[in-house]
Design a protein around this motif. Structure first.
Motif, PDB file in Angstrom:
ATOM      1  N   ALA A  67       0.824  -1.210   0.000  1.00  0.00           N
ATOM      2  CA  ALA A  67       0.000   0.000   0.000  1.00  0.00           C
ATOM      3  C   ALA A  67       0.858   1.260   0.000  1.00  0.00           C
ATOM      4  CB  ALA A  67      -0.932  -0.015   1.217  1.00  0.00           C
ATOM      5  N   ILE A  68       1.955   1.236   0.754  1.00  0.00           N
ATOM      6  CA  ILE A  68       2.855   2.393   0.797  1.00  0.00           C
ATOM      7  C   ILE A  68       3.492   2.619  -0.570  1.00  0.00           C
ATOM      8  CG2 ILE A  68       5.017   3.265   1.758  1.00  0.00           C
ATOM      9  CD1 ILE A  68       4.272   1.809   4.375  1.00  0.00           C
ATOM     10  N   GLU A  69       3.993   1.537  -1.173  1.00  0.00           N
ATOM     11  CA  GLU A  69       4.656   1.674  -2.471  1.00  0.00           C
ATOM     12  C   GLU A  69       3.678   2.097  -3.557  1.00  0.00           C
ATOM     13  OE1 GLU A  69       7.863   1.614  -2.977  1.00  0.00           O
ATOM     14  OE2 GLU A  69       8.174   1.217  -0.858  1.00  0.00           O
ATOM     15  N   GLN A  70       2.447   1.593  -3.504  1.00  0.00           N
ATOM     16  CA  GLN A  70       1.450   1.994  -4.493  1.00  0.00           C
ATOM     17  C   GLN A  70       1.160   3.490  -4.393  1.00  0.00           C
ATOM     18  OE1 GLN A  70      -2.534   0.471  -3.948  1.00  0.00           O
ATOM     19  NE2 GLN A  70      -2.882   0.392  -6.158  1.00  0.00           N
ATOM     20  N   LYS A  71       1.023   3.983  -3.161  1.00  0.00           N
ATOM     21  CA  LYS A  71       0.779   5.415  -2.959  1.00  0.00           C
ATOM     22  C   LYS A  71       1.967   6.241  -3.431  1.00  0.00           C
ATOM     23  CE  LYS A  71      -0.640   8.783   0.519  1.00  0.00           C
ATOM     24  NZ  LYS A  71      -1.033   8.994   1.943  1.00  0.00           N
ATOM     25  N   LEU A  72       3.180   5.786  -3.128  1.00  0.00           N
ATOM     26  CA  LEU A  72       4.367   6.514  -3.575  1.00  0.00           C
ATOM     27  C   LEU A  72       4.475   6.540  -5.098  1.00  0.00           C
ATOM     28  CD1 LEU A  72       7.078   5.345  -1.011  1.00  0.00           C
ATOM     29  CD2 LEU A  72       6.126   7.651  -1.271  1.00  0.00           C
ATOM     30  N   SER A  73       4.088   5.440  -5.738  1.00  0.00           N
ATOM     31  CA  SER A  73       4.129   5.398  -7.198  1.00  0.00           C
ATOM     32  C   SER A  73       3.288   6.510  -7.798  1.00  0.00           C
ATOM     33  CB  SER A  73       3.635   4.036  -7.702  1.00  0.00           C
ATOM     34  OG  SER A  73       3.402   4.058  -9.097  1.00  0.00           O
ATOM     35  N   HIS A  74       2.078   6.702  -7.259  1.00  0.00           N
ATOM     36  CA  HIS A  74       1.190   7.733  -7.794  1.00  0.00           C
ATOM     37  C   HIS A  74       1.604   9.134  -7.349  1.00  0.00           C
ATOM     38  CE1 HIS A  74      -1.866   5.293  -9.794  1.00  0.00           C
ATOM     39  NE2 HIS A  74      -1.659   4.390  -8.850  1.00  0.00           N
ATOM     40  N   THR A  75       2.297   9.233  -6.219  1.00  0.00           N
ATOM     41  CA  THR A  75       2.720  10.545  -5.722  1.00  0.00           C
ATOM     42  C   THR A  75       3.985  11.030  -6.422  1.00  0.00           C
ATOM     43  OG1 THR A  75       1.770  10.064  -3.540  1.00  0.00           O
ATOM     44  CG2 THR A  75       3.392  11.844  -3.668  1.00  0.00           C
ATOM     45  N   LEU A  76       4.954  10.137  -6.585  1.00  0.00           N
ATOM     46  CA  LEU A  76       6.258  10.538  -7.108  1.00  0.00           C
ATOM     47  C   LEU A  76       6.293  10.614  -8.637  1.00  0.00           C
ATOM     48  CD1 LEU A  76       8.592   8.437  -4.767  1.00  0.00           C
ATOM     49  CD2 LEU A  76       7.952  10.854  -4.558  1.00  0.00           C
ATOM     50  N   ILE A  77       5.572   9.724  -9.297  1.00  0.00           N
ATOM     51  CA  ILE A  77       5.598   9.720 -10.773  1.00  0.00           C
ATOM     52  C   ILE A  77       4.446  10.563 -11.266  1.00  0.00           C
ATOM     53  CG2 ILE A  77       5.726   8.306 -12.850  1.00  0.00           C
ATOM     54  CD1 ILE A  77       7.979   7.741 -10.940  1.00  0.00           C
ATOM     55  N   GLN A  78       4.680  11.839 -11.424  1.00  0.00           N
ATOM     56  CA  GLN A  78       3.698  12.813 -11.884  1.00  0.00           C
ATOM     57  C   GLN A  78       4.413  13.823 -12.762  1.00  0.00           C
ATOM     58  OE1 GLN A  78       0.505  12.847 -11.713  1.00  0.00           O
ATOM     59  NE2 GLN A  78       0.146  11.214 -10.197  1.00  0.00           N
ATOM     60  N   PRO A  79       3.731  14.535 -13.659  1.00  0.00           N
ATOM     61  CA  PRO A  79       2.293  14.529 -13.952  1.00  0.00           C
ATOM     62  C   PRO A  79       1.872  13.345 -14.822  1.00  0.00           C
ATOM     63  CG  PRO A  79       3.401  16.088 -15.369  1.00  0.00           C
ATOM     64  CD  PRO A  79       4.450  15.560 -14.428  1.00  0.00           C
ATOM     65  N   ASP A 122       2.332   8.455 -18.522  1.00  0.00           N
ATOM     66  CA  ASP A 122       1.981   7.827 -19.799  1.00  0.00           C
ATOM     67  C   ASP A 122       3.229   7.442 -20.598  1.00  0.00           C
ATOM     68  OD1 ASP A 122      -0.689   7.960 -19.276  1.00  0.00           O
ATOM     69  OD2 ASP A 122      -1.099   9.671 -20.581  1.00  0.00           O
ATOM     70  N   ILE A 123       4.236   8.317 -20.583  1.00  0.00           N
ATOM     71  CA  ILE A 123       5.477   7.999 -21.299  1.00  0.00           C
ATOM     72  C   ILE A 123       6.144   6.782 -20.668  1.00  0.00           C
ATOM     73  CG2 ILE A 123       7.839   8.806 -21.737  1.00  0.00           C
ATOM     74  CD1 ILE A 123       6.683  11.606 -22.125  1.00  0.00           C
ATOM     75  N   LEU A 124       6.194   6.754 -19.331  1.00  0.00           N
ATOM     76  CA  LEU A 124       6.841   5.642 -18.639  1.00  0.00           C
ATOM     77  C   LEU A 124       6.042   4.341 -18.780  1.00  0.00           C
ATOM     78  CD1 LEU A 124       8.090   7.475 -15.422  1.00  0.00           C
ATOM     79  CD2 LEU A 124       9.468   6.682 -17.362  1.00  0.00           C
ATOM     80  N   HIS A 125       4.722   4.455 -18.845  1.00  0.00           N
ATOM     81  CA  HIS A 125       3.918   3.262 -19.112  1.00  0.00           C
ATOM     82  C   HIS A 125       4.184   2.721 -20.521  1.00  0.00           C
ATOM     83  CE1 HIS A 125       1.627   3.178 -15.466  1.00  0.00           C
ATOM     84  NE2 HIS A 125       0.984   4.304 -15.683  1.00  0.00           N
ATOM     85  N   GLY A 126       4.447   3.641 -21.467  1.00  0.00           N
ATOM     86  CA  GLY A 126       4.639   3.242 -22.853  1.00  0.00           C
ATOM     87  C   GLY A 126       3.458   3.554 -23.744  1.00  0.00           C
ATOM     88  N   VAL A 127       2.581   4.483 -23.317  1.00  0.00           N
ATOM     89  CA  VAL A 127       1.394   4.815 -24.108  1.00  0.00           C
ATOM     90  C   VAL A 127       1.760   5.341 -25.500  1.00  0.00           C
ATOM     91  CG1 VAL A 127      -0.654   6.279 -24.242  1.00  0.00           C
ATOM     92  CG2 VAL A 127      -0.029   5.207 -22.071  1.00  0.00           C
ATOM     93  N   PRO A 128       2.698   6.312 -25.637  1.00  0.00           N
ATOM     94  CA  PRO A 128       3.015   6.788 -26.990  1.00  0.00           C
ATOM     95  C   PRO A 128       3.590   5.695 -27.887  1.00  0.00           C
ATOM     96  CG  PRO A 128       3.871   8.304 -25.328  1.00  0.00           C
ATOM     97  CD  PRO A 128       3.462   7.058 -24.615  1.00  0.00           C
ATOM     98  N   GLN A 129       4.326   4.749 -27.286  1.00  0.00           N
ATOM     99  CA  GLN A 129       4.953   3.685 -28.067  1.00  0.00           C
ATOM    100  C   GLN A 129       3.991   2.543 -28.357  1.00  0.00           C
ATOM    101  OE1 GLN A 129       5.956   4.756 -25.067  1.00  0.00           O
ATOM    102  NE2 GLN A 129       7.933   5.750 -25.325  1.00  0.00           N
ATOM    103  N   GLY A 130       2.859   2.489 -27.629  1.00  0.00           N
ATOM    104  CA  GLY A 130       1.912   1.403 -27.816  1.00  0.00           C
ATOM    105  C   GLY A 130       2.397   0.082 -27.264  1.00  0.00           C
ATOM    106  N   HIS A 131       3.356   0.139 -26.326  1.00  0.00           N
ATOM    107  CA  HIS A 131       3.969  -1.076 -25.787  1.00  0.00           C
ATOM    108  C   HIS A 131       4.583  -0.715 -24.448  1.00  0.00           C
ATOM    109  CE1 HIS A 131       6.895  -4.313 -25.221  1.00  0.00           C
ATOM    110  NE2 HIS A 131       6.295  -4.989 -26.179  1.00  0.00           N
TER     111      HIS A 131
END
Length: 295
Positions: free
Chosen positions: A24-36, A41-50
């Motif tokens: 739970a702590i790491e999940q919250k930090l993921s959404h807090t630290l990786i912004q905007p 989206d870039i880190l997920h790979g949305v523009p690359q489609g992968h």
């Protein structure tokens, strides 16, 4: 055939609820630290489609494998040290991409992911100390730390493979839709029975779809209902106006992936694969749908 012990151990890790407080702590930090959101989206790979994380991890692993080979070659200490350092630097974007993905997983995946991340951070730490030892001229210690780091990175890679291929994190969860829908047009019933301006769930054969009948134009949009990210039910999601080019949009209620109802395109991650879209037509007052090119 009996399941191998390492696989059984990781399967048990999926149900290790004692990890949930840290998860739970790491999940919250993921959404807090990786912004905007555009950065996520870039880190997920949305523009690359992968998904981007599996690609980025090849860079540090490649450098560290090369360093391990050079550690066995006399006189290659300087080159090996540079590769160790390059791997540590290359691990930074790989960790960032993995951390962005981590916050948008199921709880069983996050439990395994927590240990996966712990192994990888340990490996990075060992390689960092290895680089410092090599720089100080203690090449024997540096090599020992590197081989230890490579072993632990291998464990982290094994867990990452388990998450990708056994738990299907990062996989396209709608890849099977074109194979489950027969070619041709399929009736979804009288169009007048569809509510206007709100999302509805119907089925094409055994494939659930989300349907929107617009109030203003009576246009009807149909997408596969299971989100391509982790199969969330889109018909329970939020309907938004969207942009003129993309039309109305739907956001997955589980992890917030947003898709154009007109085109199926991903507008916001964590999903990277577009949502399967259906062509629509009205015949004798009944709505019919077909996969594009299959009508």
């Amino acid at each position: 055939m009996k399941t191998l012990a390492p696989v059984a151990a990781v399967d048990a890790l999926e149900d290790a609820t004692w990890l949930d407080s840290a998860v739970a702590i790491e999940q919250k930090l993921s959404h807090t630290l990786i912004q905007p959101q555009w950065l996520r989206d870039i880190l997920h790979g949305v523009p690359q489609g992968h998904p981007l994380h599996p690609v980025l991890v090849q860079l540090p692993l490649g450098a560290w494998f090369s360093a391990a080979f050079l550690d066995l070659v006399p006189g290659a200490e300087d080159a090996s040290r540079r590769l160790v350092g390059a791997g540590v630097i290359a691990s930074v974007p790989a960790v960032a991409a993995g951390y962005a993905d981590y916050g948008d997983l199921h709880e069983q995946q996050m439990r395994v992911g927590l240990v996966h991340a712990g192994a990888n951070f340990t490996a990075i730490g060992l390689y960092s100390v290895s680089w410092l030892a090599r720089r100080a001229g203690r090449h024997g210690l540096g090599k020992a730390l590197s081989f230890a780091g490579l072993s632990i990175a291998g464990l982290g890679g094994y867990l990452g493979g388990h998450m990708s291929f056994r738990q299907a994190s990062g996989a396209n969860h709608t890849e099977d839709v074109p194979h489950r829908v027969e070619p041709g047009w399929h009736s979804l019933g009288p169009v007048e029975e569809l509510p206007t301006g709100t999302l509805a769930r119907r089925t094409v054969g055994d494939v659930p779809v989300v349907v929107l009948r617009q109030e203003s134009s009576d246009a009807v949009f149909v997408l596969a209902d299971a989100c391509s990210h982790l199969s969330g039910p889109l018909h329970e999601g939020e309907l938004t106006t969207g942009t003129p080019g993309e039309g109305p949009c739907v956001s997955c209620p589980w992890h917030g992936s947003t898709f154009s109802l007109r085109t199926g395109a991903v507008l916001n991650g964590p999903a990277t694969a577009p949502q399967p879209r259906f062509d629509t037509r009205v015949v004798d007052g009944r709505l019919e749908v077909s996969l594009p090119g299959a009508g």
